[in-house]
Design a protein around this motif. Structure first.
Motif, PDB file in Angstrom:
ATOM      1  N   ARG B  86      -2.970  -1.904   9.924  1.00  0.00           N
ATOM      2  CA  ARG B  86      -2.027  -2.964  10.314  1.00  0.00           C
ATOM      3  C   ARG B  86      -1.651  -3.801   9.095  1.00  0.00           C
ATOM      4  O   ARG B  86      -0.476  -4.096   8.864  1.00  0.00           O
ATOM      5  CB  ARG B  86      -2.673  -3.894  11.349  1.00  0.00           C
ATOM      6  N   GLY B  89       0.552  -2.024   6.707  1.00  0.00           N
ATOM      7  CA  GLY B  89       1.841  -1.568   7.262  1.00  0.00           C
ATOM      8  C   GLY B  89       1.877  -0.061   7.430  1.00  0.00           C
ATOM      9  O   GLY B  89       2.937   0.516   7.650  1.00  0.00           O
ATOM     10  N   GLU B  92       2.373   1.852  11.447  1.00  0.00           N
ATOM     11  CA  GLU B  92       3.668   2.275  11.991  1.00  0.00           C
ATOM     12  C   GLU B  92       3.998   3.731  11.597  1.00  0.00           C
ATOM     13  O   GLU B  92       4.246   4.554  12.483  1.00  0.00           O
ATOM     14  CB  GLU B  92       4.755   1.324  11.491  1.00  0.00           C
ATOM     15  N   GLY B 263       6.158  -3.849  20.746  1.00  0.00           N
ATOM     16  CA  GLY B 263       6.829  -3.759  19.442  1.00  0.00           C
ATOM     17  C   GLY B 263       6.129  -4.535  18.354  1.00  0.00           C
ATOM     18  O   GLY B 263       6.773  -5.021  17.420  1.00  0.00           O
ATOM     19  N   LEU B 265       3.644  -3.310  16.339  1.00  0.00           N
ATOM     20  CA  LEU B 265       2.882  -2.418  15.461  1.00  0.00           C
ATOM     21  C   LEU B 265       2.856  -2.879  14.006  1.00  0.00           C
ATOM     22  O   LEU B 265       1.917  -2.612  13.272  1.00  0.00           O
ATOM     23  CB  LEU B 265       3.510  -1.019  15.490  1.00  0.00           C
ATOM     24  N   SER B 266       3.940  -3.521  13.597  1.00  0.00           N
ATOM     25  CA  SER B 266       4.005  -3.918  12.189  1.00  0.00           C
ATOM     26  C   SER B 266       3.490  -5.334  11.970  1.00  0.00           C
ATOM     27  O   SER B 266       3.470  -5.812  10.846  1.00  0.00           O
ATOM     28  CB  SER B 266       5.444  -3.790  11.678  1.00  0.00           C
ATOM     29  N   TYR B 268       0.794  -8.249  11.506  1.00  0.00           N
ATOM     30  CA  TYR B 268      -0.546  -8.282  10.907  1.00  0.00           C
ATOM     31  C   TYR B 268      -1.003  -9.703  10.679  1.00  0.00           C
ATOM     32  O   TYR B 268      -0.241 -10.632  10.841  1.00  0.00           O
ATOM     33  CB  TYR B 268      -0.557  -7.491   9.592  1.00  0.00           C
TER      34      TYR B 268
END
Lengths: 327, 268
Positions: B86, B89, B92, B263, B265-266, B268
């Motif tokens: 996470r 990045g 994803e 949405g 996932l990106s 952190y």
């Protein structure tokens, strides 16, 4: 689904829910996409333009199976992005770019090898394929260096290399030349064109209008979650009022002078913008009847007057469309 | 082109993930601390604490310090690796690949088990060196088998932690709050039967509780654990681990669907 289409989107809505306040008790909903309709043909480069927050990345992520739609249908390569995720993922390339998304402590070759294995690239082809994509993005000289030593532009190239490693049928590129120096950006555009020649469909989002103009025979403009235009660049030019633009600059204009310009033959639009004491009028012209000389003749008493003609750029079109939508 | 998502390619993905975990481990020297330095310290402290506590004090020392070194590496490391994805990045693009993410997690867990065992081995060597000889073990072979099996049970819980990290960026908070409760509650530190009775049924929901009880039965004569002996403990550990393995696929499918809905996932 039409076999000629790589992407078919019908009434796509995407809503995000966020929570804030004490113990995240307060819910807010943001509609990022509001009934998007879109067709993209196979084997071409399609450009998606739009201001920040328009929903470009949301749309790209839905198309590339990283986000589920709230409602509507989305088909890529004839398959539903919700139902056929696994089938699609091996045929889709996605380049989101940026500083993140790579394993910084290992080198480029190892990064690519990891993803080659996740994509099931045959072991017999893997190393050759890695060398090939590294060469295509011009990173051979740095392939064995740790990614943490890379500049932003080099990381961007590595993102692209990863995106094409498994030879996708459709490639989603989100701002692919951001952070690249002019030479690298030009090479990237060349690479994109060569991929199209090989039969890859490219879905490109960009803020660089010249890039879209250079690469994309067809573009769509997304504004506030809606497609406000979807046409060829020539079609868009005609929609915003002509492919000729005449710019007139002086220290202010009177209303009757502006009215006179509006009445010229072929002039579809006159927009004004102030630059300090200077005022610039931009005329969109549909025909050849009105020339810079005609305009100059209508504005006597402006010794500082400057008049020049240029082709209506995609940037002009884009700004007109976004402005229209905002009104 | 056609790319397979067959069992063979899934196995390759697990292998790739294992390889990546090793590369990242080697590339980051700070890992020497939890893998080598910490086990040495734990081993020496444990040896001093248990010195003179009966004929099996060395076994106590090894089990106490060994678990301390291993549980974090195996359990915490499994969730942490996904948390790192996470942060970097890379979650994803990894999720976007056609291989189910569970197979990627498995590769990391295998590495965490190996790294955990390495920590356990360091503790063993330190205690043996400090004592001037090996501990008395009634059944050394069974001890080794169960020792490895404890790691497998810790790894099975690691899968759940990894899923939590895919689910939310706040999983680190839950893991930080829960780690010591888990450490004590499953018997890593001392036998679960020493805890209040109401905690025991909860502890039995976790595979390491069973496996650790079995390990103590075979290594410490006279040990009074749950009372049903190491054989039933082992059967229970296998059964509960099996349940974890069986539901892992479903858990990951649901978690992945959740993150595709939200949405984040990106984030952190």
């Amino acid at each position: 689904m039409n076999d000629d289409l790589a992407i078919e989107v019908r009434d796509l809505v995407r809503t995000f829910e966020s929570r804030k306040g004490f113990f995240f008790g307060e819910k807010t909903h943001t509609e990022a996409l509001k009934g998007v309709e879109l067709n993209v043909g196979r084997g071409a480069i399609f450009g998606l333009l739009g201001p920040n927050g328009a929903g470009k990345t949301t749309l790209t992520k839905i198309l590339s199976t990283l986000l589920l739609p709230t409602s509507g249908t989305v088909q890529v390569l004839g398959h539903d992005v919700v139902k056929d995720t696994s089938w699609l993922r091996s045929r889709i390339g996605l380049v989101l770019g940026g500083e993140r998304g790579l394993y910084n402590r290992i080198n480029a070759r190892e990064n690519l090898r990891y993803f080659a294995d996740l994509y099931g690239i045959p072991a017999s082809e893997r190393d050759r394929r890695i060398t090939e994509v590294i060469e295509r993005v011009d990173l051979t000289w740095a392939a064995d260096r740790r990614v943490e030593e890379y500049s932003r532009g080099m990381k961007q190239k590595l993102h692209i290399a990863r995106g094409i490693l498994h030879r996708p049928e459709i490639l989603f590129l989100d701002e692919p030349t951001i952070g690249l120096d002019p030479k690298s950006a030009r090479e990237t555009r060349k690479l994109v064109r060569s991929l199209v020649v090989e039969g890859v469909t490219i879905f490109l989002t960009t803020h660089y209008m010249f890039e879209a103009e250079e690469l994309c025979p067809r573009v769509a403009v997304l504004s506030k979650g809606k497609i406000v235009a979807n046409d060829s660049i020539a079609g868009l030019r005609s929609r915003v009022g002509g492919d000729r633009t005449i710019e007139v600059e002086a220290y202010g204009f009177e209303d009757r002078e502006i009215d006179r310009l509006k009445g010229l033959p072929g002039v579809s639009k006159v927009a004004g913008e102030a630059f300090g004491p200077l005022m610039r009028l931009t005329l969109r012209v549909r025909t050849d009847d009105t020339t810079p000389e005609t305009v100059q003749g209508l504005l006597p008493g402006h010794p500082e007057l400057s008049v020049r003609e240029r082709r209506t750029s995609l940037e002009d079109i884009y700004l007109d469309l976004v402005e229209e939508e905002a009104q | 082109m056609t790319l397979a998502t067959s069992e063979a390619s899934r196995t390759r993905a697990t292998g790739a993930s294992l390889r990546l975990a090793i590369l990242l481990f080697v590339a980051d020297p700070q890992w020497l601390v939890p893998s080598t330095v910490a086990p040495i310290v734990f081993g020496l402290v444990s040896f001093e604490l248990f010195r003179g506590e009966g004929p099996y004090f060395l076994t106590y020392a090894i089990l106490g310090a060994g678990m301390m070194s291993m549980w974090g590496q195996t359990l915490y490391g499994s969730g942490w690796a996904t948390g790192q994805d996470r942060n970097l990045g890379t979650l994803e693009p990894t999720i976007q690949a056609p291989t189910p993410y569970l197979y990627v997690v498995l590769g990391r867990i295998i590495w965490n088990v190996v790294a955990g065992l390495f920590g356990g081995l360091v503790v063993y060597l330190v205690v043996v060196l400090a004592a001037g000889g090996p501990p008395q073990l009634p059944n050394p072979l069974l001890f080794v088998v169960l020792f490895v099996f404890v790691m497998v049970t810790l790894a099975s819980v690691g899968v759940v932690f990894a899923a939590a990290f895919v689910y939310s960026r706040y999983a680190g908070f839950i893991q930080n709050v829960g780690e010591f409760a888990f450490y004590i509650g499953t018997g890593c530190m001392f036998p679960v039967v020493l805890l209040p009775f109401w905690t025991n049924p909860i502890a039995l929901l976790f595979p390491p509780t069973w496996a650790l009880d079995a390990l103590r039965y075979v290594s410490i004569p006279g040990y009074a654990g749950f009372g049903w002996g190491w054989g039933w403990d082992l059967a229970g550990a296998v059964a509960v681990t099996g349940v974890y393995a069986a539901i892992a696929g479903t858990v990951f499918t649901r978690v992945e669907r959740h993150v595709l809905e939200t949405g984040d996932l990106s984030d952190y």
